[in-house]
Design an enzyme around this catalytic site. Sequence first.
Site, PDB file in Angstrom:
ATOM      1  N   GLU A   1      19.101   3.735 -22.166  1.00 26.34           N
ATOM      2  CA  GLU A   1      18.085   2.544 -22.528  1.00 26.34           C
ATOM      3  C   GLU A   1      16.657   2.182 -21.586  1.00 26.34           C
ATOM      4  OE1 GLU A   1      23.061   1.657 -20.578  1.00 26.34           O
ATOM      5  OE2 GLU A   1      20.855   3.477 -21.354  1.00 26.34           O
TER       6      GLU A   1
ATOM      7  N   VAL B   1      18.309  11.683 -21.613  1.00 27.81           N
ATOM      8  CA  VAL B   1      17.372  13.406 -21.228  1.00 27.81           C
ATOM      9  C   VAL B   1      17.467  13.414 -19.597  1.00 27.81           C
ATOM     10  CG1 VAL B   1      14.583  14.424 -21.517  1.00 27.81           C
ATOM     11  CG2 VAL B   1      15.300  12.337 -22.610  1.00 27.81           C
TER      12      VAL B   1
ATOM     13  N   ASN C   1      18.676  15.974 -16.137  1.00 29.73           N
ATOM     14  CA  ASN C   1      17.631  17.019 -15.720  1.00 29.73           C
ATOM     15  C   ASN C   1      17.667  18.238 -14.824  1.00 29.73           C
ATOM     16  OD1 ASN C   1      14.549  17.717 -13.259  1.00 29.73           O
ATOM     17  ND2 ASN C   1      14.031  17.249 -14.972  1.00 29.73           N
ATOM     18  N   ALA C   2      17.531  19.317 -14.279  1.00 28.69           N
ATOM     19  CA  ALA C   2      18.178  20.423 -13.469  1.00 28.69           C
ATOM     20  C   ALA C   2      17.979  19.687 -12.275  1.00 28.69           C
ATOM     21  CB  ALA C   2      17.439  22.016 -13.605  1.00 28.69           C
ATOM     22  N   ALA C   3      17.015  18.817 -11.778  1.00 31.41           N
ATOM     23  CA  ALA C   3      17.409  18.392 -10.579  1.00 31.41           C
ATOM     24  C   ALA C   3      18.727  16.986 -10.857  1.00 31.41           C
ATOM     25  CB  ALA C   3      15.828  18.161 -10.246  1.00 31.41           C
ATOM     26  N   TYR C   4      19.398  17.210 -10.947  1.00 30.86           N
ATOM     27  CA  TYR C   4      20.272  16.625 -11.286  1.00 30.86           C
ATOM     28  C   TYR C   4      20.692  15.512 -10.361  1.00 30.86           C
ATOM     29  CZ  TYR C   4      24.554  14.876 -13.518  1.00 30.86           C
ATOM     30  OH  TYR C   4      25.282  13.695 -14.825  1.00 30.86           O
TER      31      TYR C   4
ATOM     32  N   CYS D   1      19.997   0.175 -14.779  1.00 27.83           N
ATOM     33  CA  CYS D   1      19.453  -0.292 -16.544  1.00 27.83           C
ATOM     34  C   CYS D   1      20.025  -1.742 -16.886  1.00 27.83           C
ATOM     35  CB  CYS D   1      20.539   0.579 -17.608  1.00 27.83           C
ATOM     36  SG  CYS D   1      20.080   2.036 -17.467  1.00 27.83           S
TER      37      CYS D   1
END
Length: 141
Positions: free
Chosen positions: A62, A50, A52-55, A96
């Site tokens: 995982e 998932v 997010n615009a705040a990449y 992960c």
Amino acid sequence: MRDSGMDAELQSLFEAARAAHTRAYAPYSGFAVGAALRDAEGRIHAGCNVENAAYPVGTCAEAGAIAAMMAGGGRRIAAMLVLGPGPGLVTPCGACRQRIREFATPETPIHVADTDGVRACFTLGALLPDSFGPENLTGDA
């Protein structure tokens, strides 16, 4: 190394990861990943990445599967499968690998697949050798 003769347990992990992969939210990278794990009680938990615009603030597939396991009452990973696109193997990222290690042992199998099937199998120990785990903090190492 395509595995066309998957056993039922591996097939169920593959199907769960493939379904999660289709639900990934990856509008920035375009790199959808699904993961599924089997807990010690035999239950399957899945997750997808998932973004997010705040990449790069986001969640790996995982991590999502581990969170689903915890929410479902599981505490140990018996096996995991990670599914992603492209010619290269989509193995868990370093963060992960450490997340998986919290709930798995070095012998835990980690399967890597794309939508056509399993491409490779590793143990967590092969992906994260000489790892630091919970037992290091309890004196059981």
